[in-house]
Design an enzyme around this catalytic site. Structure first.
Site, short mmCIF file in Angstrom:
data_model
loop_
_atom_site.label_atom_id
_atom_site.label_comp_id
_atom_site.label_asym_id
_atom_site.label_seq_id
_atom_site.Cartn_x
_atom_site.Cartn_y
_atom_site.Cartn_z
N HIS A 283 11.83 -10.80 -0.67
CA HIS A 283 11.49 -10.40 -2.04
C HIS A 283 9.99 -10.10 -2.05
CE1 HIS A 283 11.77 -10.20 -6.36
NE2 HIS A 283 10.75 -11.03 -6.45
N LYS B 250 3.62 -7.98 -8.20
CA LYS B 250 3.80 -7.27 -6.93
C LYS B 250 3.91 -5.76 -7.15
CE LYS B 250 7.47 -9.67 -6.03
NZ LYS B 250 7.43 -10.56 -7.19
N ASP C 209 10.43 -4.55 -4.57
CA ASP C 209 11.34 -5.64 -4.93
C ASP C 209 12.02 -6.28 -3.73
OD1 ASP C 209 12.46 -7.34 -6.96
OD2 ASP C 209 14.36 -6.33 -6.59
#
Length: 144
Positions: A11, A32, A50
């Site tokens: 992730h 992120k 992702d």
């Protein structure tokens, strides 16, 4: 690209300056994708958002995107955006957004992923953070 037995899904988000990749990790909502978008605004290419597939190839740590999300990045509050993806990048830097660094000159940190050691930096508050990442990808650190 489909996951092979050697692929390790994580992730994270990943962008690259030429072939030099940065893997951005952190909890959901840590920023992120936002940092990846900023880096893309400075000229980096999207590798994956992702979910990133990591693979060891000798002494190289390679990142790719799963087929289902290739060329897509989330902009929170805006939607899913398209980007011209880079098929693969070698991870040369890791960023951990779950940790923050307030030190003026922090110690050099390392992290081991799939048996390979890579430089690690923590999140930094300030407008210089993304440009500093770009500069690391372009030229590295000074030894002074």
């Amino acid at each position: 690209m489909a996951l092979s037995d050697a692929d390790q899904p994580v992730h994270a988000s990943c962008v690259a300056w030429q072939s030099q990749g940065v893997l951005i990790t952190g909890a959901s909502g840590a920023g992120k994708s936002a940092l990846a978008l900023i880096l893309m605004g400075f000229g980096c290419d999207l590798v994956a958002d992702d979910r990133v597939c990591l693979r060891r190839a000798g002494d190289r740590l390679l990142a790719t995107a799963p087929d289902t999300t290739q060329g897509l990045i989330e902009a929170r509050g805006i939607g899913i955006l398209q980007a011209q993806p880079r098929q693969q990048a070698e991870i040369v830097l890791m960023v951990d957004l779950d940790q923050t660094s307030a030190e003026r000159l922090p110690p050099r940190r390392k992290v081991t992923v799939l048996g390979l050691e890579r430089p690690l930096i923590y999140g930094v508050t300030g407008p210089h953070f993304a440009p500093a990442i770009i500069q690391i990808l372009k030229a590295g650190w000074s030894d002074r």
